[in-house]
Design a protein around this motif. Structure first.
Motif: not given
Length: 210
Positions: A169-189
């Motif tokens: 469960k925790m890995m799914q949450v972390v992976k989702k955020v890392e994919e958002q960062v890879a899509s050039n979204e605001d890493e800090t946010e």
């Protein structure tokens, strides 16, 4: 033919013509009466006046209709039927029961984890409380920041299936955020969310399998 006879015939002719003229005049008068009424209807001046008056009356009628519509009170909404009121009341009752059950479950889980930390002599393992905590660890409303460190310490010792489920469960949450960062979204946010931070902490606290 003598003068008197001629004179008599002329006078008779004049009378006859006068009678004929009178009869013609009577006929003309009789015919002229309906003709006058007809002429009054078809008279150009009358038609012009009628055309002038007709639109104004229509406008007046429109204004009166508009005023009557504006002055007429708006229809009041229909009151709900007894069946509808009963249905809504039942829905409110169900919603209240769900909210009450949610609050009760949260309070029991907090009491469970608090006893584990501060009163182990009174504490006993309860699988349902542990499952509830696993499902709500990332929700700061269900598990307040003041209780999260205790829950983190509690799960440091979990093993077996509980550990596998928690890691997944925790890995799914972390992976989702890392994919958002890879899509050039605001890493800090993206990485500053409460869910992401808690998921990282839990993964770091969980024991590694031998």
């Amino acid at each position: 033919m003598d003068v008197d006879e001629k004179s008599h015939k002329k006078e008779a002719g004049r009378k006859k013509r006068r009678r004929s003229d009178k009869q013609e005049q009577v006929v003309e008068d009789q015919q002229s009466k309906p003709g006058k009424r007809k002429k009054a209807v078809t008279d150009p001046v009358f038609e012009i006046e009628s055309k002038k008056l007709r639109p104004s009356k229509e406008i007046e009628n429109d204004d009166e209709a508009r005023v009557s519509t504006e002055e007429s009170p708006a229809k009041e909404p229909k009151e709900p039927s007894k069946r509808q009121m009963k249905k809504e009341k039942l829905q409110r009752k169900i919603a209240e029961q769900k909210e009450s059950s949610k609050l009760e479950a949260a309070q029991k889980a907090i009491t469970y984890i608090s006893k584990w930390k501060h009163a182990k002599s009174d504490w006993k393992f309860e699988k349902l409380r542990q499952i509830w905590l696993m499902d709500h660890l990332l929700d700061h409303n269900s598990v307040p920041d003041s209780i999260f460190p205790i829950a983190l310490e509690y799960f440091e010792g979990c093993k077996g299936m509980a550990r596998q489920q928690l890691v997944k469960k925790m890995m799914q949450v972390v992976k989702k955020v890392e994919e958002q960062v890879a899509s050039n979204e605001d890493e800090t946010e993206a990485t500053a969310t409460s869910e992401y931070l808690r998921a990282r902490q839990i993964l770091q606290a969980l024991p590694t399998e031998a």
